[in-house]
Design an enzyme around this catalytic site. Structure first.
Site, PDB file in Angstrom:
ATOM      1  CG  HIS A  63       4.640   2.832   2.944  1.00 51.13           C
ATOM      2  ND1 HIS A  63       4.155   1.760   2.181  1.00 51.13           N
ATOM      3  CD2 HIS A  63       5.669   2.683   3.684  1.00 51.13           C
ATOM      4  CE1 HIS A  63       5.234   0.776   2.427  1.00 51.13           C
ATOM      5  NE2 HIS A  63       6.001   1.412   3.199  1.00 51.13           N
ATOM      6  CG  HIS A 108       9.806   4.371   4.963  1.00 53.64           C
ATOM      7  ND1 HIS A 108       9.786   3.924   6.203  1.00 53.64           N
ATOM      8  CD2 HIS A 108       9.349   3.808   4.102  1.00 53.64           C
ATOM      9  CE1 HIS A 108       9.106   2.572   5.838  1.00 53.64           C
ATOM     10  NE2 HIS A 108       8.918   2.428   4.740  1.00 53.64           N
ATOM     11  CG  HIS A 160      -1.793   1.109   1.343  1.00 58.18           C
ATOM     12  ND1 HIS A 160      -3.083   0.888   1.650  1.00 58.18           N
ATOM     13  CD2 HIS A 160      -1.604   2.705   1.344  1.00 58.18           C
ATOM     14  CE1 HIS A 160      -3.875   2.169   1.684  1.00 58.18           C
ATOM     15  NE2 HIS A 160      -2.981   3.073   1.431  1.00 58.18           N
TER      16      HIS A 160
HETATM   17 ZN   LIG Z   1      -4.224  -0.594   1.326  1.00 58.87          ZN
END
Ligand SMILES: [Zn+2]
Length: 137
Positions: free
Chosen positions: A99, A101, A97
């Site tokens: 993202h 950092h 999913h």
């Molecule tokens: Zn997800």
């Protein structure tokens, strides 16, 4: 219930320590903390990776990441900040999913990124660029 852990965090089905939220993004402390202040910025609607982001999501993520990055800088005064985002297992993605950092950095903090520079000749760079331009067309 989704089996995507970040979708479940967004839905508040599992707990997370949230630091920022807007219409399209959610930022929370990474449980796999590298340094104090390590935050993940994710999109609310499931998108596996950068390739799958909608234009709206893409427009929302960087402003949110920049805003949280400035807050991390102000709160922790790190010597630096690494922004890391992986797409696909080969790139090191472990949660599928999208993202980003935000990792506060300090001298000698042990975080390392191998950067095996190959220095291809200009003709090779032109060849690679032509492939990308063709794909963009
Ligand atoms: Zn997800």
């Amino acid at each position: 219930m989704s089996d995507c852990v970040f979708c479940r965090i967004v839905a508040r089905q599992i707990p997370a320590t949230v630091v920022h939220e807007d219409e399209h993004t959610l930022a929370f402390m990474d449980l796999g903390h590298v340094n104090p202040g390590h935050v993940l910025v994710t999109v609310k609607a499931h998108a596996e990776n950068l390739y799958e982001l909608s234009e709206v999501q893409a427009r929302a993520v960087l402003p949110a990441a920049a805003r949280v990055a400035r807050a991390i800088r102000d709160a922790f005064q790190p010597a630096g900040l690494s922004v890391y985002q992986a797409n696909g297992k080969a790139a090191g993605q472990t949660v599928f999913h999208y993202h980003v950092h935000l990792v506060p950095r300090h001298d000698g903090d042990g975080m390392a990124l191998s950067w095996p520079v190959k220095n291809p000749p200009r003709e090779k760079l032109e060849e690679y660029a032509a492939k990308i331009r063709a794909a963009l067309a």
